[in-house]
Design a protein around this motif. Structure first.
Motif, short mmCIF file in Angstrom:
data_model
loop_
_atom_site.label_atom_id
_atom_site.label_comp_id
_atom_site.label_asym_id
_atom_site.label_seq_id
_atom_site.Cartn_x
_atom_site.Cartn_y
_atom_site.Cartn_z
N GLU A 109 5.50 -12.77 19.97
CA GLU A 109 5.39 -13.31 19.02
C GLU A 109 4.07 -12.94 17.88
O GLU A 109 4.36 -13.03 16.80
N ARG A 110 2.86 -12.58 18.63
CA ARG A 110 2.07 -12.24 17.96
C ARG A 110 2.13 -11.24 16.70
O ARG A 110 1.79 -11.33 15.66
N PRO A 111 2.48 -10.01 17.09
CA PRO A 111 2.70 -9.04 15.90
C PRO A 111 3.70 -9.47 14.84
O PRO A 111 3.61 -9.26 13.65
N ILE A 112 4.85 -10.55 15.26
CA ILE A 112 5.72 -10.94 14.12
C ILE A 112 4.82 -11.83 13.35
O ILE A 112 5.13 -11.68 11.99
N ARG A 113 4.01 -12.66 13.99
CA ARG A 113 3.45 -13.67 13.17
C ARG A 113 2.44 -13.03 12.19
O ARG A 113 2.45 -13.24 10.94
N ILE A 114 1.58 -12.14 12.79
CA ILE A 114 0.77 -11.25 11.95
C ILE A 114 1.22 -10.59 10.80
O ILE A 114 1.00 -10.77 9.63
N ALA A 115 2.48 -9.78 11.21
CA ALA A 115 2.98 -8.90 10.20
C ALA A 115 3.55 -9.89 9.11
O ALA A 115 3.16 -9.21 7.98
N VAL A 116 4.29 -10.90 9.20
CA VAL A 116 5.09 -11.59 8.27
C VAL A 116 3.79 -12.44 7.40
O VAL A 116 4.00 -12.32 6.16
N ARG A 117 3.03 -13.12 8.11
CA ARG A 117 2.09 -13.93 7.42
C ARG A 117 1.18 -12.98 6.63
O ARG A 117 1.16 -13.44 5.24
N SER A 118 0.70 -11.75 6.83
CA SER A 118 -0.10 -10.99 6.17
C SER A 118 0.46 -10.47 5.03
O SER A 118 -0.07 -10.59 3.99
N THR A 119 1.92 -10.09 5.26
CA THR A 119 2.72 -9.55 4.09
C THR A 119 3.01 -10.46 2.93
O THR A 119 2.86 -10.38 1.74
N PHE A 120 3.34 -11.76 3.46
CA PHE A 120 3.59 -12.87 2.64
C PHE A 120 2.24 -13.28 1.66
O PHE A 120 2.58 -13.32 0.55
N LEU A 121 1.54 -13.63 2.58
CA LEU A 121 0.28 -14.03 1.61
C LEU A 121 -0.44 -12.99 0.74
O LEU A 121 -0.82 -13.38 -0.51
N THR A 122 -0.47 -11.71 1.13
CA THR A 122 -1.21 -10.81 0.23
C THR A 122 -0.08 -10.18 -1.04
O THR A 122 -0.61 -9.98 -2.09
N ALA A 123 1.21 -10.42 -0.59
CA ALA A 123 2.18 -9.93 -1.63
C ALA A 123 2.11 -11.10 -2.62
O ALA A 123 2.43 -10.95 -3.92
N ARG A 124 2.10 -12.43 -2.20
CA ARG A 124 2.22 -13.32 -3.12
C ARG A 124 0.99 -13.53 -3.85
O ARG A 124 1.08 -13.98 -5.26
N ALA A 125 -0.17 -13.36 -3.41
CA ALA A 125 -1.55 -13.35 -4.20
C ALA A 125 -1.51 -12.35 -5.24
O ALA A 125 -1.82 -12.76 -6.47
N ALA A 126 -0.87 -11.10 -4.96
CA ALA A 126 -0.93 -10.14 -5.92
C ALA A 126 0.20 -10.20 -7.04
O ALA A 126 -0.02 -10.27 -8.27
N ALA A 127 1.56 -10.86 -6.68
CA ALA A 127 2.60 -10.88 -7.42
C ALA A 127 2.36 -12.32 -8.55
O ALA A 127 2.80 -12.03 -9.64
N ARG A 128 1.30 -13.02 -8.36
CA ARG A 128 1.05 -14.24 -9.21
C ARG A 128 0.32 -13.74 -10.34
O ARG A 128 0.44 -13.90 -11.49
N HIS A 129 -0.56 -12.41 -10.15
CA HIS A 129 -1.36 -11.71 -11.20
C HIS A 129 -0.02 -10.77 -11.84
O HIS A 129 -0.17 -10.49 -13.10
N MET A 130 0.46 -10.06 -11.16
CA MET A 130 1.57 -8.99 -11.67
C MET A 130 2.65 -9.62 -12.60
O MET A 130 3.04 -9.07 -13.43
N ILE A 131 2.88 -11.02 -12.23
CA ILE A 131 3.91 -11.77 -13.20
C ILE A 131 3.20 -11.84 -14.50
O ILE A 131 3.98 -11.59 -15.66
N ARG A 132 2.16 -12.20 -14.56
CA ARG A 132 1.49 -12.40 -15.74
C ARG A 132 1.27 -10.96 -16.68
O ARG A 132 1.54 -11.12 -17.91
N GLN A 133 1.10 -9.91 -16.09
CA GLN A 133 1.12 -8.70 -16.31
C GLN A 133 2.19 -7.95 -16.94
O GLN A 133 2.49 -7.09 -17.68
N ARG A 134 3.29 -8.55 -16.03
CA ARG A 134 4.62 -7.99 -16.04
C ARG A 134 4.70 -6.49 -15.68
O ARG A 134 5.56 -5.66 -16.17
N SER A 135 3.92 -6.25 -14.61
CA SER A 135 3.84 -4.87 -13.87
C SER A 135 3.06 -4.86 -12.98
O SER A 135 2.28 -5.97 -12.62
N GLY A 136 3.41 -3.92 -11.87
CA GLY A 136 2.66 -3.89 -10.61
C GLY A 136 3.54 -3.34 -9.40
O GLY A 136 4.80 -3.32 -9.83
#
Length: 251
Positions: A109-136
């Protein structure tokens, strides 16, 4: 240059794939924020990029740390005005070679947890700014979720992790498209560069044997395709993976 004026964040930047992405983005004009857990390797990468005429800002950061990821993305947006490209290629610590029936739950389960958690956290952090920009552009790496099970060799939780990340990519694309944000996957089928000596021959044979071009993808291939995916040349592309398998997978 295809990415002039863009700000990119690469998580796991000092690894083989991360270095390929970071140097390619910088070559095409992006300011690259290279992140990871080891200051020394990040500094070396940043100096290399600068020596080649690019822009790089290193930051020690654990992509599994929610607060750290959010704070860093906020700081990039505040200082540089935008977050335009985000990609996480951190090591997911997968365990291979042990049959699933003999594998410890933690190793599976370790690679599943790391892959999903890191992808979710980093994508969410970027998307919050990209939504404001309307691009990304948000990129994922490793597979398209449609691969067949590996016969005669156990890859533990790796394939499950890749499938999970791939579905997350498609769901992000579905939700973020209305805001002008594109989400794309980079699918290589395996890269043999940098493998340990004891694994290079058998793994290369396994990867190359499936390809039409009789070679595997290289780090440079991944960097070049990532630049295209992140650029306006791919402005109509989202919710899909870019096939860099040298014909191992036929779409």
């Amino acid at each position: 240059m295809l990415l002039a004026g863009k700000n990119a964040i690469v998580y796991g930047a000092a690894g083989g794939i991360g270095t390929a992405l970071s140097t390619a983005f910088a070559r095409e004009g992006a300011k690259v924020h290279v992140t990871g857990r080891t200051a020394k390797t990040l500094d070396v990468l940043a100096e290399r990029i600068r020596a080649e005429g690019g822009q790089a800002v290193p930051a020690v950061l654990d992509a599994l740390d929610e607060d750290a990821v959010n704070s860093h993305a906020d700081a990039v947006a505040a200082k540089d005005g935008s977050v335009d490209i985000s990609v996480s290629v951190i090591d997911i610590a997968d365990h291979q070679g042990t049959p699933l029936v003999d594998m410890a739950l933690e190793d599976f389960e370790r690679p599943i947890r790391i892959a999903v958690r890191s992808t979710f956290l980093t994508a969410r952090a970027a998307a919050r700014h990209m939504i404001r920009q309307r691009s990304g552009v948000i990129l994922t790496f490793g597979g398209d979720g449609g691969g067949e099970p590996i016969r005669d060799y156990s890859i533990g939780g790796l394939q499950v992790a890749l499938n999970a990340v791939d579905f997350l990519r498609r769901q992000l694309a579905a939700e973020l498209g209305q805001h002008g944000i594109r989400v794309l996957g980079l699918h290589t089928g395996g890269i043999t560069e940098g493998l340990p000596d004891d694994l290079r021959e058998p793994v290369t044979e396994m990867i190359v044997g499936k390809t039409m071009l009789k070679r595997g993808a290289t780090f440079a291939d991944v960097g070049n395709v990532a630049v295209f995916a992140a650029s306006d040349l791919a402005a109509s592309m989202t919710a899909t993976s870019l096939n860099i398998t040298c014909g191992a997978v036929s779409d």
